[in-house]
Write a protein that holds these residues in place. Structure first.
Motif, PDB file in Angstrom:
ATOM      1  N   TYR A  54      -8.896  -7.512   1.580  1.00 23.18           N
ATOM      2  CA  TYR A  54      -8.873  -7.759   0.207  1.00 23.18           C
ATOM      3  C   TYR A  54      -8.805  -9.411  -0.106  1.00 23.18           C
ATOM      4  O   TYR A  54      -9.567  -9.975  -0.865  1.00 23.18           O
ATOM      5  CB  TYR A  54      -7.611  -7.382  -0.582  1.00 23.18           C
ATOM      6  N   THR A  90      -9.278   1.854  -3.948  1.00 20.15           N
ATOM      7  CA  THR A  90      -8.525   1.017  -4.575  1.00 20.15           C
ATOM      8  C   THR A  90      -9.413  -0.175  -5.265  1.00 20.15           C
ATOM      9  O   THR A  90     -10.281  -0.948  -4.365  1.00 20.15           O
ATOM     10  CB  THR A  90      -7.591   0.306  -3.446  1.00 20.15           C
ATOM     11  N   GLY A  99      -5.916  -3.358   5.163  1.00 25.88           N
ATOM     12  CA  GLY A  99      -6.323  -3.380   3.774  1.00 25.88           C
ATOM     13  C   GLY A  99      -6.118  -4.722   3.001  1.00 25.88           C
ATOM     14  O   GLY A  99      -6.865  -5.162   2.054  1.00 25.88           O
ATOM     15  N   PHE A 100      -4.927  -5.364   3.363  1.00 30.92           N
ATOM     16  CA  PHE A 100      -4.626  -6.652   2.445  1.00 30.92           C
ATOM     17  C   PHE A 100      -5.451  -7.526   3.083  1.00 30.92           C
ATOM     18  O   PHE A 100      -6.200  -8.593   2.428  1.00 30.92           O
ATOM     19  CB  PHE A 100      -3.206  -6.898   2.689  1.00 30.92           C
ATOM     20  N   TYR A 108      -5.302  -5.532  -6.976  1.00 30.97           N
ATOM     21  CA  TYR A 108      -4.217  -6.119  -6.367  1.00 30.97           C
ATOM     22  C   TYR A 108      -3.109  -5.152  -7.072  1.00 30.97           C
ATOM     23  O   TYR A 108      -2.420  -4.479  -6.276  1.00 30.97           O
ATOM     24  CB  TYR A 108      -3.977  -7.448  -6.240  1.00 30.97           C
ATOM     25  N   ALA A 134      -3.009  -1.786  -5.836  1.00 28.56           N
ATOM     26  CA  ALA A 134      -2.639  -1.470  -4.456  1.00 28.56           C
ATOM     27  C   ALA A 134      -1.174  -1.485  -4.216  1.00 28.56           C
ATOM     28  O   ALA A 134      -0.492  -0.943  -3.462  1.00 28.56           O
ATOM     29  CB  ALA A 134      -3.455  -2.183  -3.436  1.00 28.56           C
ATOM     30  N   GLN A 171      -3.776   0.855   6.172  1.00 32.54           N
ATOM     31  CA  GLN A 171      -3.706   1.025   4.768  1.00 32.54           C
ATOM     32  C   GLN A 171      -3.181  -0.485   4.035  1.00 32.54           C
ATOM     33  O   GLN A 171      -3.357  -0.903   3.193  1.00 32.54           O
ATOM     34  CB  GLN A 171      -2.955   1.990   3.920  1.00 32.54           C
ATOM     35  N   SER A 174     -11.720 -11.354  -1.424  1.00 31.40           N
ATOM     36  CA  SER A 174     -11.412 -11.736  -2.921  1.00 31.40           C
ATOM     37  C   SER A 174     -12.000 -12.984  -3.500  1.00 31.40           C
ATOM     38  O   SER A 174     -12.147 -14.024  -2.840  1.00 31.40           O
ATOM     39  CB  SER A 174     -10.044 -11.712  -3.078  1.00 31.40           C
ATOM     40  N   GLY A 188       0.412  -4.210  -0.636  1.00 30.47           N
ATOM     41  CA  GLY A 188      -0.363  -3.046  -1.122  1.00 30.47           C
ATOM     42  C   GLY A 188      -0.708  -2.184  -0.103  1.00 30.47           C
ATOM     43  O   GLY A 188      -0.636  -2.276   1.091  1.00 30.47           O
ATOM     44  N   TYR A 189      -1.363  -1.051  -0.714  1.00 30.59           N
ATOM     45  CA  TYR A 189      -1.567   0.168  -0.066  1.00 30.59           C
ATOM     46  C   TYR A 189      -2.987   0.243  -0.502  1.00 30.59           C
ATOM     47  O   TYR A 189      -3.397   0.890  -1.621  1.00 30.59           O
ATOM     48  CB  TYR A 189      -0.563   1.403  -0.399  1.00 30.59           C
ATOM     49  N   TRP A 190      -4.043   0.143   0.700  1.00 29.26           N
ATOM     50  CA  TRP A 190      -5.393  -0.009   0.226  1.00 29.26           C
ATOM     51  C   TRP A 190      -6.030   1.414   0.597  1.00 29.26           C
ATOM     52  O   TRP A 190      -6.054   1.485   1.959  1.00 29.26           O
ATOM     53  CB  TRP A 190      -5.857  -1.496   0.886  1.00 29.26           C
ATOM     54  N   GLU A 191      -6.943   1.862  -0.178  1.00 27.37           N
ATOM     55  CA  GLU A 191      -7.788   2.932   0.134  1.00 27.37           C
ATOM     56  C   GLU A 191      -9.167   2.385  -0.316  1.00 27.37           C
ATOM     57  O   GLU A 191      -9.591   1.515  -0.849  1.00 27.37           O
ATOM     58  CB  GLU A 191      -7.264   4.105  -0.455  1.00 27.37           C
TER      59      GLU A 191
END
Length: 275
Positions: free
Chosen positions: A231, A41, A227-228, A44, A47, A223, A235, A35-38
């Motif tokens: 998350y 976002t 990011g992952f 999942y 992302a 990102q 999560s 994923g690409y996390w901002e």
């Protein structure tokens, strides 16, 4: 027999298999990348789609493109290319037999999919060469030279090529052999061979040697890696007693991402080139 069946069900069917439902995507043809996390976002699947879009936009996707998707996983990207970019000519290659069968049963009419390695492209009976070859979050599991040569065998003379890979930072050369060995062990657990990784200049040279130009190598470590990891840490999806092996695999991947990001010695990069 019941306990034996339970064990078999809990073991991933392929080394690259991931429990997308546990990550937050419960669709039949789900996403399965880091994923690409901002900051904006929220999920999942969002992302994962963002990571795919980042690469697709760097390759300037159009509806006229004849596209080959390598390591397409459970198939979410194939649906996305058709829905978001109106691409009609889509082929794909995936190593996991179960994923290929699921995609064929749902979307065989518009996707020409093959169960094979993306290092064996020249031996797959495609009907034509491709305008664009894309590989989301998978190429770093193999040697870059081998991967690029394989992709070149099916790419048009003026085609575009994009993928994600891991890259050594400029500071890497300052490490001693013992420090480098630590990373070799860490990456091996994720099926990545440290000896395959290169600096930015070395990666660019490999691409130039294969007659690529307009080389863009973009660092997405924050990102993707950070990011992952964040998350998974935050999560609630993973708070379950079932499928412990799947959960362990996901949590270890997140810890590796966190380590690589914080150390800053191995980068997650997006590569896009054209011939």
């Amino acid at each position: 027999m019941k306990w034996l069946q339970a064990i078999r069900k809990s073991i991933p069917k392929h080394k690259y298999a991931i429990n997308a439902q546990m990550l937050g995507d419960d669709r039949e043809l789900a996403w399965s990348n880091l994923g690409y996390w901002e900051d904006t976002t929220s999920s999942y699947p969002e992302a994962c789609q963002a990571l795919a879009d980042q690469l697709a936009q760097s390759l300037e996707f159009t509806s006229k493109h004849n596209l080959l998707d390598l390591a397409c996983g459970q198939g979410a990207s194939l649906i996305h290319w058709q829905d978001a970019y109106q691409i009609q000519k889509i082929s794909a290659v995936e190593l996991q037999q179960e994923c290929v069968e699921n995609i064929k049963s749902e979307y065989s009419k518009f996707v020409d999919i093959h169960c094979d390695s993306f290092l064996n492209l020249k031996n797959i009976p495609f009907q034509q060469k491709f305008d664009v070859v894309i590989c989301i979050d998978a190429a770093y599991h193999c040697n870059l030279n081998s991967f690029v040569r394989s992709a070149c065998s099916v790419l048009n003379s003026n085609g575009k090529f994009g993928f994600h890979y891991l890259m050594l930072s400029d500071e890497w050369k300052n490490l001693n052999s013992l420090q480098k060995q630590k990373y070799k062990w860490l990456l091996k657990a994720a099926d990545v061979n440290l000896d395959d990784l290169m600096s930015k200049a070395e990666m660019a040279q490999v691409l130039e040697n294969n007659e690529f130009k307009e080389i863009q190598i973009l660092d997405l470590s924050k990102q993707v890696f950070a990011g992952f990891a964040s998350y998974i840490q935050n999560s609630l999806v993973l708070k379950t007693d079932s499928k412990k092996l799947d959960q362990f695999k996901i949590e270890m991947t997140a810890k590796l991402c966190r380590t690589l990001y914080e150390d800053g010695l191995i980068k997650y990069v997006q590569v896009s080139v054209e011939r």
